[in-house]
Design an enzyme around this catalytic site. Structure first.
Site, PDB file in Angstrom:
ATOM      1  N   GLU A   1       0.837  -1.204   0.000  1.00 41.70           N
ATOM      2  CA  GLU A   1       0.000   0.000   0.000  1.00 41.70           C
ATOM      3  C   GLU A   1       0.876   1.260   0.000  1.00 41.70           C
ATOM      4  O   GLU A   1       1.872   1.336   0.718  1.00 41.70           O
ATOM      5  CB  GLU A   1      -0.907  -0.024   1.237  1.00 41.70           C
ATOM      6  CG  GLU A   1      -1.876   1.129   1.277  1.00 41.70           C
ATOM      7  CD  GLU A   1      -2.910   0.984   2.393  1.00 41.70           C
ATOM      8  OE1 GLU A   1      -3.536  -0.090   2.509  1.00 41.70           O
ATOM      9  OE2 GLU A   1      -3.082   1.955   3.147  1.00 41.70           O
TER      10      GLU A   1
ATOM     11  N   ALA B   1      -6.127  10.361   2.881  1.00 37.42           N
ATOM     12  CA  ALA B   1      -6.480   9.924   4.225  1.00 37.42           C
ATOM     13  C   ALA B   1      -6.986  11.122   5.016  1.00 37.42           C
ATOM     14  O   ALA B   1      -6.452  12.230   4.888  1.00 37.42           O
ATOM     15  CB  ALA B   1      -5.270   9.309   4.905  1.00 37.42           C
TER      16      ALA B   1
ATOM     17  N   HIS C   1      -8.114   3.059  -3.634  1.00 39.46           N
ATOM     18  CA  HIS C   1      -8.944   3.289  -2.443  1.00 39.46           C
ATOM     19  C   HIS C   1      -9.935   4.399  -2.803  1.00 39.46           C
ATOM     20  O   HIS C   1      -9.570   5.355  -3.482  1.00 39.46           O
ATOM     21  CB  HIS C   1      -8.101   3.770  -1.258  1.00 39.46           C
ATOM     22  CG  HIS C   1      -7.142   2.741  -0.756  1.00 39.46           C
ATOM     23  ND1 HIS C   1      -6.785   2.646   0.573  1.00 39.46           N
ATOM     24  CD2 HIS C   1      -6.454   1.754  -1.383  1.00 39.46           C
ATOM     25  CE1 HIS C   1      -5.922   1.663   0.733  1.00 39.46           C
ATOM     26  NE2 HIS C   1      -5.701   1.107  -0.448  1.00 39.46           N
TER      27      HIS C   1
ATOM     28  N   ASP D   1     -13.133   9.364   6.839  1.00 42.64           N
ATOM     29  CA  ASP D   1     -13.457  10.179   8.021  1.00 42.64           C
ATOM     30  C   ASP D   1     -13.668  11.622   7.595  1.00 42.64           C
ATOM     31  O   ASP D   1     -13.030  12.100   6.661  1.00 42.64           O
ATOM     32  CB  ASP D   1     -12.289  10.118   9.023  1.00 42.64           C
ATOM     33  CG  ASP D   1     -12.074   8.698   9.514  1.00 42.64           C
ATOM     34  OD1 ASP D   1     -13.025   8.112  10.024  1.00 42.64           O
ATOM     35  OD2 ASP D   1     -10.940   8.179   9.347  1.00 42.64           O
TER      36      ASP D   1
ATOM     37  N   ALA E   1     -19.712   2.409   5.006  1.00 35.11           N
ATOM     38  CA  ALA E   1     -19.168   1.776   3.808  1.00 35.11           C
ATOM     39  C   ALA E   1     -20.139   0.738   3.215  1.00 35.11           C
ATOM     40  O   ALA E   1     -20.146   0.531   2.002  1.00 35.11           O
ATOM     41  CB  ALA E   1     -17.824   1.123   4.139  1.00 35.11           C
TER      42      ALA E   1
ATOM     43  N   TYR F   1     -11.230  -4.470  10.942  1.00 38.54           N
ATOM     44  CA  TYR F   1     -10.582  -3.986  12.174  1.00 38.54           C
ATOM     45  C   TYR F   1     -10.587  -5.091  13.228  1.00 38.54           C
ATOM     46  O   TYR F   1     -11.517  -5.165  14.044  1.00 38.54           O
ATOM     47  CB  TYR F   1     -11.304  -2.733  12.706  1.00 38.54           C
ATOM     48  CG  TYR F   1     -11.375  -1.643  11.661  1.00 38.54           C
ATOM     49  CD1 TYR F   1     -10.370  -0.689  11.563  1.00 38.54           C
ATOM     50  CD2 TYR F   1     -12.421  -1.622  10.738  1.00 38.54           C
ATOM     51  CE1 TYR F   1     -10.410   0.289  10.570  1.00 38.54           C
ATOM     52  CE2 TYR F   1     -12.469  -0.652   9.738  1.00 38.54           C
ATOM     53  CZ  TYR F   1     -11.468   0.288   9.662  1.00 38.54           C
ATOM     54  OH  TYR F   1     -11.511   1.237   8.670  1.00 38.54           O
TER      55      TYR F   1
ATOM     56  N   HIS G   1     -13.092  -1.050  15.193  1.00 40.11           N
ATOM     57  CA  HIS G   1     -12.900   0.305  14.654  1.00 40.11           C
ATOM     58  C   HIS G   1     -12.891   1.296  15.826  1.00 40.11           C
ATOM     59  O   HIS G   1     -13.659   1.125  16.780  1.00 40.11           O
ATOM     60  CB  HIS G   1     -14.040   0.616  13.669  1.00 40.11           C
ATOM     61  CG  HIS G   1     -13.932   1.962  13.035  1.00 40.11           C
ATOM     62  ND1 HIS G   1     -14.568   3.074  13.531  1.00 40.11           N
ATOM     63  CD2 HIS G   1     -13.237   2.379  11.947  1.00 40.11           C
ATOM     64  CE1 HIS G   1     -14.284   4.114  12.759  1.00 40.11           C
ATOM     65  NE2 HIS G   1     -13.480   3.721  11.781  1.00 40.11           N
TER      66      HIS G   1
ATOM     67  N   GLN H   1      -6.752  -3.323   9.348  1.00 41.50           N
ATOM     68  CA  GLN H   1      -5.932  -2.284   9.968  1.00 41.50           C
ATOM     69  C   GLN H   1      -4.713  -2.981  10.579  1.00 41.50           C
ATOM     70  O   GLN H   1      -4.760  -4.190  10.862  1.00 41.50           O
ATOM     71  CB  GLN H   1      -6.754  -1.596  11.069  1.00 41.50           C
ATOM     72  CG  GLN H   1      -6.137  -0.354  11.616  1.00 41.50           C
ATOM     73  CD  GLN H   1      -5.725   0.618  10.518  1.00 41.50           C
ATOM     74  OE1 GLN H   1      -4.641   0.443   9.945  1.00 41.50           O
ATOM     75  NE2 GLN H   1      -6.541   1.602  10.229  1.00 41.50           N
TER      76      GLN H   1
HETATM   77  C1  LIG Z   1      -6.697  -1.246   4.905  1.00 41.08           C
HETATM   78  C2  LIG Z   1      -7.251   0.132   5.149  1.00 41.08           C
HETATM   79  C3  LIG Z   1      -7.094   1.114   4.168  1.00 41.08           C
HETATM   80  C4  LIG Z   1      -7.599   2.413   4.382  1.00 41.08           C
HETATM   81  N1  LIG Z   1      -7.428   3.361   3.415  1.00 41.08           N
HETATM   82  C5  LIG Z   1      -7.921   4.617   3.602  1.00 41.08           C
HETATM   83  C6  LIG Z   1      -7.788   5.614   2.592  1.00 41.08           C
HETATM   84  O1  LIG Z   1      -7.245   5.369   1.510  1.00 41.08           O
HETATM   85  N2  LIG Z   1      -8.290   6.837   2.838  1.00 41.08           N
HETATM   86  C7  LIG Z   1      -8.929   7.164   4.015  1.00 41.08           C
HETATM   87  O2  LIG Z   1      -9.378   8.307   4.174  1.00 41.08           O
HETATM   88  N3  LIG Z   1      -9.063   6.234   4.993  1.00 41.08           N
HETATM   89  C8  LIG Z   1      -8.590   4.969   4.815  1.00 41.08           C
HETATM   90  N4  LIG Z   1      -8.748   4.026   5.805  1.00 41.08           N
HETATM   91  C9  LIG Z   1      -9.368   4.416   7.075  1.00 41.08           C
HETATM   92  C10 LIG Z   1     -10.900   4.367   7.052  1.00 41.08           C
HETATM   93  O3  LIG Z   1     -11.420   5.244   6.083  1.00 41.08           O
HETATM   94  C11 LIG Z   1     -11.384   4.764   8.443  1.00 41.08           C
HETATM   95  O4  LIG Z   1     -11.024   3.781   9.372  1.00 41.08           O
HETATM   96  C12 LIG Z   1     -12.853   5.082   8.574  1.00 41.08           C
HETATM   97  O5  LIG Z   1     -13.071   5.625   9.874  1.00 41.08           O
HETATM   98  C13 LIG Z   1     -13.802   3.893   8.444  1.00 41.08           C
HETATM   99  O6  LIG Z   1     -13.911   3.456   7.163  1.00 41.08           O
HETATM  100  P1  LIG Z   1     -14.662   2.043   6.883  1.00 41.08           P
HETATM  101  O7  LIG Z   1     -14.753   1.888   5.427  1.00 41.08           O
HETATM  102  O8  LIG Z   1     -14.052   0.976   7.672  1.00 41.08           O
HETATM  103  O9  LIG Z   1     -16.124   2.412   7.485  1.00 41.08           O
HETATM  104  P2  LIG Z   1     -17.368   1.548   7.947  1.00 41.08           P
HETATM  105  O10 LIG Z   1     -17.272   0.121   7.543  1.00 41.08           O
HETATM  106  O11 LIG Z   1     -18.562   2.305   7.515  1.00 41.08           O
HETATM  107  O12 LIG Z   1     -17.238   1.601   9.544  1.00 41.08           O
HETATM  108  C14 LIG Z   1     -17.069   2.837  10.225  1.00 41.08           C
HETATM  109  C15 LIG Z   1     -17.725   2.766  11.592  1.00 41.08           C
HETATM  110  O13 LIG Z   1     -19.148   2.744  11.435  1.00 41.08           O
HETATM  111  C16 LIG Z   1     -19.714   1.609  12.065  1.00 41.08           C
HETATM  112  N5  LIG Z   1     -20.836   1.167  11.231  1.00 41.08           N
HETATM  113  C17 LIG Z   1     -20.781   0.543  10.031  1.00 41.08           C
HETATM  114  N6  LIG Z   1     -22.031   0.313   9.566  1.00 41.08           N
HETATM  115  C18 LIG Z   1     -22.885   0.806  10.498  1.00 41.08           C
HETATM  116  C19 LIG Z   1     -24.293   0.892  10.610  1.00 41.08           C
HETATM  117  N7  LIG Z   1     -25.105   0.395   9.668  1.00 41.08           N
HETATM  118  N8  LIG Z   1     -24.840   1.485  11.727  1.00 41.08           N
HETATM  119  C20 LIG Z   1     -24.038   2.000  12.697  1.00 41.08           C
HETATM  120  N9  LIG Z   1     -22.693   1.950  12.640  1.00 41.08           N
HETATM  121  C21 LIG Z   1     -22.123   1.364  11.559  1.00 41.08           C
HETATM  122  C22 LIG Z   1     -18.585   0.592  12.134  1.00 41.08           C
HETATM  123  O14 LIG Z   1     -18.795  -0.335  13.186  1.00 41.08           O
HETATM  124  C23 LIG Z   1     -17.391   1.507  12.380  1.00 41.08           C
HETATM  125  O15 LIG Z   1     -17.310   1.857  13.742  1.00 41.08           O
HETATM  126  C24 LIG Z   1      -8.266   2.717   5.610  1.00 41.08           C
HETATM  127  C25 LIG Z   1      -8.418   1.719   6.587  1.00 41.08           C
HETATM  128  C26 LIG Z   1      -7.921   0.435   6.361  1.00 41.08           C
HETATM  129  C27 LIG Z   1      -8.079  -0.616   7.415  1.00 41.08           C
END
Ligand SMILES: Cc1cc2nc3c(=O)[nH]c(=O)nc-3n(C[C@H](O)[C@H](O)[C@H](O)COP(=O)(O)OP(=O)(O)OC[C@H]3O[C@@H](n4cnc5c(N)ncnc54)[C@H](O)[C@@H]3O)c2cc1C
Length: 295
Positions: free
Chosen positions: A20, A54, A80, A112, A129, A150, A154, A181
């Site tokens: 990455e 990010a 991404h 975020d 997501a 995670y 998370h 993560q």
């Molecule tokens: C491998 C990897 C690569 C990454 N690359 C990037 C990047 O390129 N750019 C960047 O900005 N960030 C990146 N991130 C960070 C990521 O964007 C953040 O961690 C962000 O806060 C969560 O994204 P997610 O897609 O996991 O969100 P989600 O899967 O939506 O989860 C986020 C939070 O919402 C909660 N949630 C999910 N669905 C629901 C629901 N229906 N109701 C209530 N709560 C819910 C989850 O439990 C979690 O606490 C990366 C993370 C990882 C692990």
């Protein structure tokens, strides 16, 4: 990319391998980015992935870079893409752009809200997501879709079990693979994967590996990402925190042990957060060379 995490291009099946990178902001960073990519090419990754601003910042820079990387290296390039603050039209435009340049895979993320725009999440078309994954699956079915996982939960989640449920829903919405993560206790990854498998999740979950070669930087990142820095790791760096060479040696040693153990535990492959640095990852891969091929 082989979704089972095994590269069938070699004589013996090999564990999955991916790197990455993030889009550099300064010209010096650009040089470092391309040098690192060139250094890592001989290890024949199954894919490389490029983060998008990010912290939820603008994604345009990463779009061009993703295209450029794929054109210049011919590598399977994973873009991404975060949905935070974006409308369906914005996301459709980015996805069409990637479609048009033949990018095969998207890592679909929520992202975020940026610090200077804390309400971005409320404004976007998708709050999580999961519906974003479903959207891509419906309108752009040709993309392979990755998602974030995670194992330690998370950072926003009040409940690890609930977070795992949200993860499983993302898979059900149409993800083909997941990348975790970074973490340092392999039992945590094992428990997370076992629990997902028990509940019918069968997509590969690639562990994200963060070599700790700059302790201060990783401490900062850990605080942001919610990755736990165990006491044994922190104390190893205490005496060497002003000695970059010792930190590199220690970081490589710890990562080699972690990767070796993960492969023995049946991880489908390894995803390295390179931070655009070329020093640690080649050393880790050289040390693992003998073990990288599944029998
Ligand atoms: C491998 C990897 C690569 C990454 N690359 C990037 C990047 O390129 N750019 C960047 O900005 N960030 C990146 N991130 C960070 C990521 O964007 C953040 O961690 C962000 O806060 C969560 O994204 P997610 O897609 O996991 O969100 P989600 O899967 O939506 O989860 C986020 C939070 O919402 C909660 N949630 C999910 N669905 C629901 C629901 N229906 N109701 C209530 N709560 C819910 C989850 O439990 C979690 O606490 C990366 C993370 C990882 C692990």
């Amino acid at each position: 990319m082989e979704t089972n995490g095994v590269n069938n291009g070699s004589e013996k099946a090999r564990h999955g391998l991916s790197f990455e990178f993030f889009p550099p902001r300064q010209p010096e960073g650009e040089k470092l980015f391309w040098n690192t990519l060139e250094t890592l090419l001989p290890y024949r990754p199954d894919f490389v992935s490029i983060t998008c601003g990010a912290g939820g910042s603008r994604q345009s820079g990463s779009g061009e870079l993703v295209r450029h990387v794929q054109e210049r290296t011919g590598l399977h390039t994973v873009a991404h893409l975060t949905c935070v603050g974006a409308s369906r039209a914005d996301l459709t435009e980015m996805l069409r752009f990637y479609q048009g340049c033949g990018i095969p895979s998207i890592l679909a993320l929520r992202g975020d809200s940026p610090r200077d725009d804390p309400a971005a999440l409320e404004r976007g078309a998708f709050r999580h997501a999961e519906p974003f994954v479903a959207f891509i699956r419906e309108y752009f079915p040709e993309f392979r879709l990755g998602i974030a996982a995670y194992p330690e939960g998370h950072p926003e989640t009040p409940d690890k079990a609930l977070d795992e449920l949200h993860f499983r829903r993302k898979v059900e919405a149409g993800a083909d693979f997941a990348v975790t993560q970074f973490f340092f206790e392999n039992e945590v990854y094992d428990r997370f994967v076992a629990s997902c498998r028990d509940k019918g999740v069968h997509v590969p979950i690639f562990p994200g590996i963060m070599p700790v070669t700059d302790f201060k930087q990783i401490k900062r990142l850990s605080e942001l990402c919610g990755s736990v820095l165990p006491e044994w790791l922190t104390s190893r760096y205490e005496a060497i925190r002003d000695d970059p060479e010792a930190m590199l040696r220690t970081g490589v040693e710890i990562a080699v042990a972690q990767c070796r153990d993960l492969l023995l535990r049946g991880a489908p492959g390894l995803h390295f957060f390179t931070l655009n640095q070329s020093l640690a990852v080649p050393k880790i891969l050289e040390a693992l060379a003998g073990e990288f091929y599944a029998g």
